[in-house]
Enzyme design. Structure first.
Site, mmCIF file in Angstrom:
data_model
loop_
_atom_site.group_PDB
_atom_site.id
_atom_site.type_symbol
_atom_site.label_atom_id
_atom_site.label_comp_id
_atom_site.label_asym_id
_atom_site.label_seq_id
_atom_site.Cartn_x
_atom_site.Cartn_y
_atom_site.Cartn_z
ATOM 1 N N GLU A 79 1.078 -1.201 -0.227
ATOM 2 C CA GLU A 79 -0.308 0.024 0.205
ATOM 3 C C GLU A 79 0.650 1.220 -0.186
ATOM 4 O OE1 GLU A 79 -2.479 0.707 3.377
ATOM 5 O OE2 GLU A 79 -1.114 -1.561 4.330
ATOM 6 N N CYS A 111 -3.097 -3.560 4.388
ATOM 7 C CA CYS A 111 -2.243 -4.579 5.043
ATOM 8 C C CYS A 111 -2.758 -6.056 4.342
ATOM 9 C CB CYS A 111 -2.175 -4.616 6.760
ATOM 10 S SG CYS A 111 -1.466 -3.060 7.537
ATOM 11 N N THR A 152 3.158 3.806 15.530
ATOM 12 C CA THR A 152 2.762 2.675 15.257
ATOM 13 C C THR A 152 3.010 2.283 13.049
ATOM 14 O OG1 THR A 152 0.764 3.275 14.253
ATOM 15 C CG2 THR A 152 0.722 2.590 16.487
ATOM 16 N N HIS A 233 -2.592 -9.968 12.779
ATOM 17 C CA HIS A 233 -1.607 -9.304 12.095
ATOM 18 C C HIS A 233 -1.515 -8.262 13.133
ATOM 19 C CE1 HIS A 233 -0.878 -5.390 9.521
ATOM 20 N NE2 HIS A 233 -2.073 -4.439 10.118
ATOM 21 N N LYS A 242 -4.307 -8.203 22.105
ATOM 22 C CA LYS A 242 -5.760 -7.896 22.064
ATOM 23 C C LYS A 242 -7.138 -8.503 21.537
ATOM 24 C CE LYS A 242 -5.917 -2.483 23.326
ATOM 25 N NZ LYS A 242 -6.809 -1.463 22.366
ATOM 26 N N SER A 308 -7.559 -3.250 6.440
ATOM 27 C CA SER A 308 -8.608 -1.846 6.742
ATOM 28 C C SER A 308 -9.205 -1.591 5.168
ATOM 29 C CB SER A 308 -7.793 -0.453 6.906
ATOM 30 O OG SER A 308 -7.444 -0.599 8.375
HETATM 31 N N1 COA Z 1 1.553 2.634 30.311
HETATM 32 C C1 COA Z 1 0.542 1.959 29.678
HETATM 33 N N2 COA Z 1 0.387 2.230 28.500
HETATM 34 C C2 COA Z 1 -0.257 3.435 28.951
HETATM 35 C C3 COA Z 1 0.175 4.321 28.975
HETATM 36 C C4 COA Z 1 1.048 3.956 30.015
HETATM 37 N N3 COA Z 1 1.861 5.023 30.571
HETATM 38 N N4 COA Z 1 -0.671 4.738 28.358
HETATM 39 C C5 COA Z 1 -1.807 5.283 27.784
HETATM 40 N N5 COA Z 1 -1.506 3.696 27.318
HETATM 41 C C6 COA Z 1 -2.135 2.920 27.343
HETATM 42 C C7 COA Z 1 -3.729 3.411 26.940
HETATM 43 O O1 COA Z 1 -3.777 2.289 27.708
HETATM 44 C C8 COA Z 1 -4.086 2.852 25.556
HETATM 45 O O2 COA Z 1 -4.406 0.791 25.723
HETATM 46 P P1 COA Z 1 -5.747 0.063 25.323
HETATM 47 O O3 COA Z 1 -5.227 0.359 24.262
HETATM 48 O O4 COA Z 1 -5.258 -0.767 26.567
HETATM 49 O O5 COA Z 1 -6.580 0.503 26.493
HETATM 50 C C9 COA Z 1 -2.670 2.441 24.625
HETATM 51 O O6 COA Z 1 -1.565 2.405 25.716
HETATM 52 C C10 COA Z 1 -2.521 3.485 24.109
HETATM 53 O O7 COA Z 1 -3.745 4.755 23.909
HETATM 54 P P2 COA Z 1 -3.892 5.321 23.467
HETATM 55 O O8 COA Z 1 -4.714 6.779 23.968
HETATM 56 O O9 COA Z 1 -5.344 4.250 23.076
HETATM 57 O O10 COA Z 1 -3.793 5.771 22.249
HETATM 58 P P3 COA Z 1 -3.821 6.736 20.985
HETATM 59 O O11 COA Z 1 -5.100 7.809 21.291
HETATM 60 O O12 COA Z 1 -2.744 8.065 20.961
HETATM 61 O O13 COA Z 1 -3.636 6.315 19.506
HETATM 62 C C11 COA Z 1 -3.674 4.306 17.674
HETATM 63 C C12 COA Z 1 -3.632 4.672 19.295
HETATM 64 C C13 COA Z 1 -3.609 2.580 18.222
HETATM 65 C C14 COA Z 1 -5.843 4.435 18.269
HETATM 66 C C15 COA Z 1 -3.112 4.940 17.480
HETATM 67 O O14 COA Z 1 -1.465 4.679 17.504
HETATM 68 C C16 COA Z 1 -3.201 4.692 15.528
HETATM 69 O O15 COA Z 1 -4.238 5.143 15.400
HETATM 70 N N6 COA Z 1 -2.420 3.896 15.157
HETATM 71 C C17 COA Z 1 -2.809 3.820 13.642
HETATM 72 C C18 COA Z 1 -4.202 2.632 13.045
HETATM 73 C C19 COA Z 1 -3.771 1.121 13.341
HETATM 74 O O16 COA Z 1 -2.555 0.856 13.538
HETATM 75 N N7 COA Z 1 -5.247 0.318 13.800
HETATM 76 C C20 COA Z 1 -4.506 -0.778 13.814
HETATM 77 C C21 COA Z 1 -5.814 -1.680 13.192
HETATM 78 S S1 COA Z 1 -4.882 -1.749 11.622
#
Ligand code: COA
Length: 389
Positions: A79, A111, A152, A233, A242, A308
């Site tokens: 992609e 992906c 990521t 993946h 998860k 996705s």
């Molecule tokens: N210690 C440990 N864990 C912590 C923490 C700390 N100090 N602070 C935050 N976290 C955890 C959160 O609880 C969360 O865990 P959970 O998902 O089990 O609830 C995790 O870290 C991520 O925190 P969050 O606030 O949700 O992160 P974010 O809003 O910055 O975004 C993604 C996380 C994954 C949504 C973001 O990186 C993203 O958009 N990635 C691209 C999309 C992607 O990869 N999608 C997957 C499907 S293809």
């Protein structure tokens, strides 16, 4: 006759950024990236590498002259396309010196496209067992600096040789797929970074896993306990954890412990590289095969592929007796030898990629140790160099 992965090899760049340092620079708690996202290091892809060079660098070390002569299909799942028309697989086949009597195509569905390639290639070899197919998942994962998706990112390529009587993994003919129009992640042609609804995409991923895993068990009359390990993946390794947790209630406590132990091995190398989109599932497979001391011939592996947009597939495969002979055993050492760069150098690499403009461009290549590199653009054509030629 069994068909599947005969050899599997990985390439990424020689640079990485440490996730603790990146978290601090972004004003985040390091444990958010290390535990919450599940990443320790992230590959930094310099301007001299793109999906074509990553793909060629992944494939060439594993191919013998005999393989090259037998390959009549090359599929690159990506992609990170560099052309709206011409397939990256044609550049890759040329760089690798492959047979001209060869189908060379690029596949796209986020992906998932690497798995689409594996399935197409397996069916091709089932019909033509004397032939081999080269399938490569190659990407540079880009969400943007200072975005939630930044931790990521990553990049690299996994090359797989698909053949009859494979040494590594025999792939089942049955699988369960799900495909629906979902706007969780996309990249319009005018952008080099993906657009994503991150939380939504993570939820859809779990929904898809549950749907195709349970669908597979029903469709094939298989018990979840029949799988010795599940592989996912891994856009970031917490995502796979998860999904795994969502399946644990389906098996015995002993099996749960086994699945968790296998999962830890399967995310070990992904933790050090980050996301490589189409190749992520197969880097996780490689990680399991390299890092897990408890695997044995005949083990049943369940693979979950997700792209996705969205498309998911669950399929089963059986580990072969000689699997150690077909895998990239030197990979952990190569990753350990990479050079750590600071956040400023990582940002320079991110911003220094070949610009989408017609002018001639020359890229810095002197520090890139890889065999295949991108040197720039001339007359609106990308310039690839094979340093061994
Ligand atoms: N210690 C440990 N864990 C912590 C923490 C700390 N100090 N602070 C935050 N976290 C955890 C959160 O609880 C969360 O865990 P959970 O998902 O089990 O609830 C995790 O870290 C991520 O925190 P969050 O606030 O949700 O992160 P974010 O809003 O910055 O975004 C993604 C996380 C994954 C949504 C973001 O990186 C993203 O958009 N990635 C691209 C999309 C992607 O990869 N999608 C997957 C499907 S293809």
């Amino acid at each position: 006759m069994q068909v599947g992965i005969d050899k599997i090899h990985f390439a990424t760049s020689h640079l990485y950024v440490d996730m603790t340092e990146l978290a601090r620079q972004r004003g985040q708690a390091p444990d958010k990236f290390l535990i919450g996202i599940g990443q320790s290091q992230m590959a930094v892809i310099p301007p001299s590498q793109d999906l074509v060079t990553l793909a060629a660098n992944a494939a060439y070390p594993m191919l013998t002259a005999e393989d090259a002569a037998a390959i009549d299909l090359v599929v690159v799942g990506t992609e990170s396309g560099i052309d709206h028309s011409k397939a990256s697989a044609i550049y890759v086949a040329r760089l690798l010196g492959l047979n001209r009597r060869c189908r060379t195509i690029e596949m796209k569905e986020a992906c998932y496209a690497g798995t689409a390639g594996v399935q197409l290639a397996s069916d091709h070899v089932r019909v033509h067992p004397d032939k081999k197919a080269l399938v490569i998942g190659a990407d540079v994962a880009r969400y943007g600096l200072n975005t939630p998706g930044e931790p990521t990112q990553g990049g690299g390529a996994v090359a797989m040789l698909i053949s009859a009587n494979p040494r590594v993994l025999a792939i089942d003919t049955e699988s369960t797929v799900l495909s629906q129009d979902v706007m969780d992640f996309w990249r319009p042609p005018y952008r080099t970074e993906a657009l994503v609804d991150g939380k939504y995409s993570s939820n859809i991923y779990i929904d898809y896993f549950q749907d195709v895993f349970k669908g597979y068990l029903e469709q094939t009359g298989t018990s979840a306990n029949a799988f010795d390990a599940l592989i996912f993946h891994l856009p970031y390794t917490k995502m796979g954890l998860k999904a795994l947790r969502s399946a644990l209630p389906m098996v015995s406590e002993t099996q749960q412990q086994r699945w968790i132990a296998h999962f830890e091995a399967s995310r070990k190398l992904n933790r050090l590289v980050g996301n490589l989109y189409t190749g992520s599932l197969y880097l996780s497979l490689l990680s399991l095969l390299i890092a897990d001391p408890n695997l044995k011939a005949g083990d049943r592996l369940g693979l979950f592929s997700y792209g996705s947009g969205a498309e998911g597939e669950f399929y089963g495969a059986t580990l072969q007796a000689d699997y150690q002979q077909g895998i990239d055993l030197g990979l952990p050492q190569r990753l350990a030898r990479r050079q750590r760069v600071d956040v400023s150098a990582y940002e320079d690499c991110f911003n220094g990629q070949l610009a989408w403009q017609p002018a001639n461009q020359t890229l810095p290549t002197h520090n890139d140790p890889h065999r295949f590199i991108l040197t720039g653009q001339k007359d609106q054509q990308r310039q690839y160099l094979d340093r061994c030629n």
